[in-house]
Design a protein around this motif. Structure first.
Motif, short mmCIF file in Angstrom:
data_model
loop_
_atom_site.label_atom_id
_atom_site.label_comp_id
_atom_site.label_asym_id
_atom_site.label_seq_id
_atom_site.Cartn_x
_atom_site.Cartn_y
_atom_site.Cartn_z
N ARG A 39 -7.65 -1.64 -4.38
CA ARG A 39 -6.91 -0.57 -3.70
C ARG A 39 -7.82 0.16 -2.71
O ARG A 39 -7.43 0.40 -1.57
CB ARG A 39 -6.35 0.41 -4.73
CG ARG A 39 -5.55 1.56 -4.10
CD ARG A 39 -4.79 2.37 -5.14
NE ARG A 39 -5.68 2.92 -6.15
CZ ARG A 39 -5.59 2.68 -7.47
NH1 ARG A 39 -4.63 1.91 -7.93
NH2 ARG A 39 -6.45 3.21 -8.32
N LEU A 90 -1.54 9.34 -0.44
CA LEU A 90 -2.95 9.60 -0.78
C LEU A 90 -3.05 11.01 -1.36
O LEU A 90 -2.59 11.97 -0.75
CB LEU A 90 -3.78 9.53 0.52
CG LEU A 90 -5.19 8.98 0.48
CD1 LEU A 90 -5.24 7.58 -0.12
CD2 LEU A 90 -5.78 8.94 1.89
N ILE A 115 0.81 6.38 4.39
CA ILE A 115 0.02 5.88 3.26
C ILE A 115 -0.13 7.01 2.24
O ILE A 115 -0.75 8.03 2.55
CB ILE A 115 -1.38 5.40 3.72
CG1 ILE A 115 -1.24 4.25 4.71
CG2 ILE A 115 -2.22 4.99 2.52
CD1 ILE A 115 -2.55 3.88 5.39
N LEU A 141 0.83 -1.20 0.00
CA LEU A 141 0.00 0.00 0.00
C LEU A 141 0.87 1.25 0.00
O LEU A 141 0.55 2.26 -0.64
CB LEU A 141 -0.89 -0.02 1.25
CG LEU A 141 -2.19 0.76 1.22
CD1 LEU A 141 -3.03 0.39 0.03
CD2 LEU A 141 -2.97 0.53 2.52
N ALA A 147 0.85 1.22 -4.55
CA ALA A 147 -0.61 1.41 -4.53
C ALA A 147 -1.18 1.46 -5.95
O ALA A 147 -2.28 0.95 -6.21
CB ALA A 147 -0.96 2.68 -3.77
N ALA A 179 -3.69 9.13 7.13
CA ALA A 179 -2.85 8.50 6.12
C ALA A 179 -1.40 8.94 6.29
O ALA A 179 -0.48 8.12 6.20
CB ALA A 179 -3.36 8.85 4.72
N ARG A 199 -7.31 0.11 1.34
CA ARG A 199 -7.17 1.39 2.04
C ARG A 199 -8.24 1.57 3.11
O ARG A 199 -7.97 2.07 4.20
CB ARG A 199 -7.26 2.54 1.03
CG ARG A 199 -5.93 2.82 0.34
CD ARG A 199 -6.07 3.95 -0.64
NE ARG A 199 -4.77 4.37 -1.16
CZ ARG A 199 -4.61 5.02 -2.30
NH1 ARG A 199 -5.66 5.32 -3.04
NH2 ARG A 199 -3.42 5.38 -2.69
#
Lengths: 468, 65
Positions: free
Chosen positions: A337, B24, B22, A325, A329, B17, A341
């Motif tokens: 995905r 994003l 993560i 991730l 991603a 995130a 998430r």
């Protein structure tokens, strides 16, 4: 070699191999020729192990020449879902991320299939990482009964190859219905065994505490034979059973006289296709005529089970995919995905709460199971759907397809009870219909007993798809 | 027990995130906030369920007879 041989039951094929009426090599060649012809149409195999399979089949024939049989699966060609590790053969999970991954070691279930004498034909298609949707690099598996339809989710390939006569049995995985749903869509038998009865070592996780490996076959007895080959304790799976696996064929042929079948009261949230509902009711009537006693039972809310399944599986999936991730991603399909998430954003409190409610559901089902031997209920609200559909309309109400799809299966992933999808006819469009039978934990043999009794009592053989 | 309100905003998603490394985009955060709002609506039902006799310590051994 005729198509009849391709669709013969595994038990018959194994007996003919033992009797030296046919060789394993000839059967492997038959399957490989059919795969070469039909895989472009059905898109069910990702990797075909033609040379390996032929070498393995010839070696098994030589072993039999020397007087040694490895057991009930000796020489029988089978297939394995491509999220199950195979040494020296790429294991993609139908993902771009693992497109080139070649494991060094077989999953325990593959080791056990080989030890039982099965010939591994290849690795079959699935939803990406067995979760949520199809990756564009692999595409949708087409239903052998109608190639404009899907084989459902996520073990689409393993179900397709068995229904299409491209393997005598296969292995899939089931986190929220992924063995039972495609079995139903393809008109074959699919068993989610008791949680922990079959090792998950070497199987890519979707949700650790909900994942099961289970067999697909065209008959209940064949399903039991494959279960016998793969079940039992495995030190490599810490959540696995510590008990020796009982013989899954033990109760076959005993009928259902005196068996108490729990029939769940219809819940307010339920919507089911009319032909599917009628077929399930007819199946219950058949079992009653065969001597079973039907008892109405009240089950916990199916929607609550579905929520628990999502909360647990999404969180466990996100944890195991954290590195991908963060770094890859863009290589997931958009659907998967998003699902991975989503799992990352559920809190620890939500995850623990889901497990506590899960425990309550387990207790509630255990109470019901005191009064009955098995539960019989729908497995899926509608038959195989058109490729590309995202919604389904039932009784005039339109709902999101994946949500509707997972109405009846998750409860038994949550409780760990064995559940089998059993074909029960066809609708007016010629699509398979099915229902499921679930039992007490570690009573897989009882579930299979009832399933076989139904198949015996139901009029007529299912027949097989008309393929070129 | 009062269930959580789950105020799922794009800004909250972005912060969480970032905390967990993560990647994003803003558009993805907005899309995820919408998706999660639906998911959390279901999760709220878990907090309305009485789990008085269901302890998390018995989660894993569900395969033991």
């Amino acid at each position: 070699m005729t198509a009849d041989l391709a669709f013969a039951p595994l038990a018959d094929i194994a007996a003919r191999i033992r009797a030296r009426e046919v060789t394993s090599a000839a059967l492997a060649r038959l399957m490989l020729d059919r795969i070469a012809r039909l895989n472009p149409l059905l898109n069910c195999y990702i990797t075909v192990c033609a040379e390996r399979a032929m070498r393995q089949a010839e070696a098994l024939d030589r072993l039999l020449d020397a007087g040694t049989s490895l057991g009930p699966l000796h020489g029988v060609p089978v297939a394995v879902k491509d999220n199950i590790a195979t040494a020296g053969v790429r294991t993609t999970a139908a993902s771009r991320i693992l497109a080139d991954w070649v494991p060094e070691e077989d999953a325990t279930v593959v080791q056990r299939l080989k030890r039982a004498g099965a010939v591994i034909l290849g690795k079959t298609n699935l939803y990406e990482f067995a979760f949520g949707g199809v990756h564009e690099d692999y595409g949708e598996t087409r239903n052998p009964w109608d190639q404009t339809r899907t084989c459902s989710a996520s073990s689409s390939g393993p179900a397709c190859v068995v229904a299409a006569g491209l393997a005598y049995a296969s292995l899939g995985t089931d986190t929220g219905g992924s063995v039972r749903l495609p079995a139903a869509a393809c008109g074959i038998v699919g068993l989610k065994p008791t949680y922990g009865l079959v090792s998950r070592a070497g199987v890519l996780p979707a949700g650790y505490s909900l994942d099961h490996v289970g067999p697909f076959a065209r008959t209940v007895r064949d399903t039991a034979l494959v279960l016998n080959a793969i079940a039992g304790p495995d030190a490599r799976d810490p959540a696995g059973t510590r008990l020796p696996a009982p013989d899954a064929t033990l109760d076959l042929g005993r009928g259902v006289a005196g068996i108490r079948i729990g029939v769940p009261r219809v819940q307010a949230s339920e919507r089911i296709d009319r032909e599917m509902r009628d077929a399930c009711r007819a199946a219950l009537a058949t079992l009653e005529r065969a001597g079973a006693r039907l008892i109405e039972v009240e089950l916990p809310d199916h929607l609550l089970s579905r929520t628990i399944m999502w909360a647990i599986a999404a969180t466990e999936l996100a944890e195991s995919h954290r590195a991908y991730l963060a770094t890859r991603a863009e290589d997931y399909s958009p659907v998967v995905r998003a699902l991975v998430r989503q799992g990352a954003f559920l809190s620890g409190m939500d995850y623990v709460r889901a497990h506590r409610v899960r425990q309550k559901i387990i207790q509630d089902y255990a109470t019901v199971m005191h009064a009955v031997d098995v539960i019989a209920m729908p497995v899926v609200p509608f038959p195989a759907w058109p490729v590309g559909a995202a919604e389904v309309t039932i009784d005039g109400e339109t709902e999101e397809l994946m949500g509707a799809l997972t109405r009846y299966c998750p409860p038994f992933n949550i409780t760990g009870q064995p559940a089998v999808s059993v074909p029960c006819g066809f609708n007016r469009e010629g699509l398979p219909l099915a229902f499921q039978i679930a039992g007490r934990r570690h009573a897989d043999a009882t579930v299979l007993r009832v399933a076989e009794a139904y198949a015996e009592a139901a009029a007529g053989a299912p027949g097989w798809p008309d393929l070129p | 027990m009062p269930e959580p309100r789950y105020a799922v905003t794009p800004e909250a998603i972005r912060r969480y995130a970032a905390m967990h490394d993560i990647p994003l985009t803003e558009a993805e955060a907005a899309e995820l906030a919408t998706q999660l709002a639906g998911g959390f609506a279901g999760i709220a039902a878990l907090w309305q369920t009485d789990v008085g006799a269901a302890e998390p310590s018995v989660i894993l051994p569900i395969d033991r007879p």
